[in-house]
Design a protein around this motif. Sequence first.
Motif: not given
Lengths: 153, 332
Positions: A104-106, A108-109, A112, A116, A119-120, A127-128, A131, A134-135, A137
């Motif tokens: 789960y932690s990996r 998360g990376y 991210s 990125d 967004m770039d 992107v939405l 997001e 994340l919401r 979560r």
Amino acid sequence: MITRPSTPQILRDLQVEVEREILPMMPDPVSKMRVQMLLAVLGNCAVRSAHEIAWMTQETAEIIEYAREVANAVSDDARRPVMMQLDTIHVDDSLHLDDVAAAYSRAGYALSAALDAAMDAYLNDLVLRGEALLRARVTREQEIAGGSATTGR
Amino acid sequence: MDRDRLQAFLDAVEPERRGTVLECHPMPGGHGRNAARATVQWTDGSTESLFLRGDPPEGSSIFRSDRDLEWALLNALAVSPTFRIPRPRYYDATGEYLGSRCIIDEAIPAQSMFTAMQTETDLQAANARFVDVIVSIHTMPLDVLGPDIPRPASWRAHMDSLIGQLDEIQAGLQESNPILHYVARVMRENLPRAVPLALVHGDVQPGNVLVPEGQAPVIIDWEFSHIGDPRQDLGMLAAITYAYKNSPAEFSATYRERTGMADEDLNSLLVDYFLVLGTARLLQHMILGAEALAQGEHQGIKGPYLIKAITHFHNLYLNYTEQVSGSRKATA
């Protein structure tokens, strides 16, 4: 293994015991406040213990799917960091808490890196969607913090 | 921080006045500080009420702040021309007498502005009075603080450092936090216009303002104070109190009117921006406290208890990014 009562039921029962039998006997307001905090934490743990493995497993799968989609939508250069993070996620059959939490932690990376990249590349829809993950979560974190979960089964 | 310890301390720092500690009672303290209230009778017959705030025992609180710096700041603020604080009285800088480093202030016999607001019928006027208190902090000339209080090189350097806190939090973790990663990026891409640096309280809320009958308000709890962007206080306020949430537009309008700040420098979206920055340090304490707990360090009950506060901030931070995404969607 004894499954009845479940871990959440045991934790809830401990809450009741402390609330009814121990708290009223404490005259000191500072200690009383600490015990009330402890009761709240027991409530959070009851929800967590009931759902955390299922919730993390489900979210990890959703993130992998999302990150792959982002990787497919961006240039080769932008794809590389996303794929690198995806490659670190080892989802196997183990349902031990530490293994599930590590995956789960990996994830998360990877999320991210994927956000990125989206967004770039100004990929607003992606992107939405990132997001929104994340919401989702945070919504689960709130269910835990509230001490009661009504969804997730 | 009991009666005997305080007695020994006063005997050492005020040998001439020969005070007798009549009482010293522990109180529930904010931010994990040990707090106590004491009454002292001096040999001239006068009595004095004191408020003691000491560092908790090592490992029993997740909040960290610099007591030496706070003492220096309190002594500077005691002569502020724009607001009043409780008179700083004594400092046990080593904890030799009181068991831990401890600041002793004059105790003010007054209810807090928060309590006063509970029975206030004219909330608009009450909010305006609270805004005046905030403005009195932000308009204090910074030269009052003297050279010992750290000052950012520039507004931009300060903002970089604030947003950098979100990166620092992640660097201190042994797990990912994609929420903070995303929020930090959105913050960098939406940097507001600069405003002059000012004194920031760091935890300004009606509960930290005392209102003695017929006297000017007294502002307490300066441990997170520093020089920064004044909007940090408004963001922090938006995160924690209804004083702002009940009427955000009116609150911002009153603040703009009192300070002359432009609408584009203070509006509801910018308050939410500074909510993130104004609370980042607090969140850092909480998250690093949770991480320490995960590594087996006991943090006291506040360690596990405040994990739910991390959720609260995650939610507030995403509320901000969703507003930005919402306007991006609307523009598209």
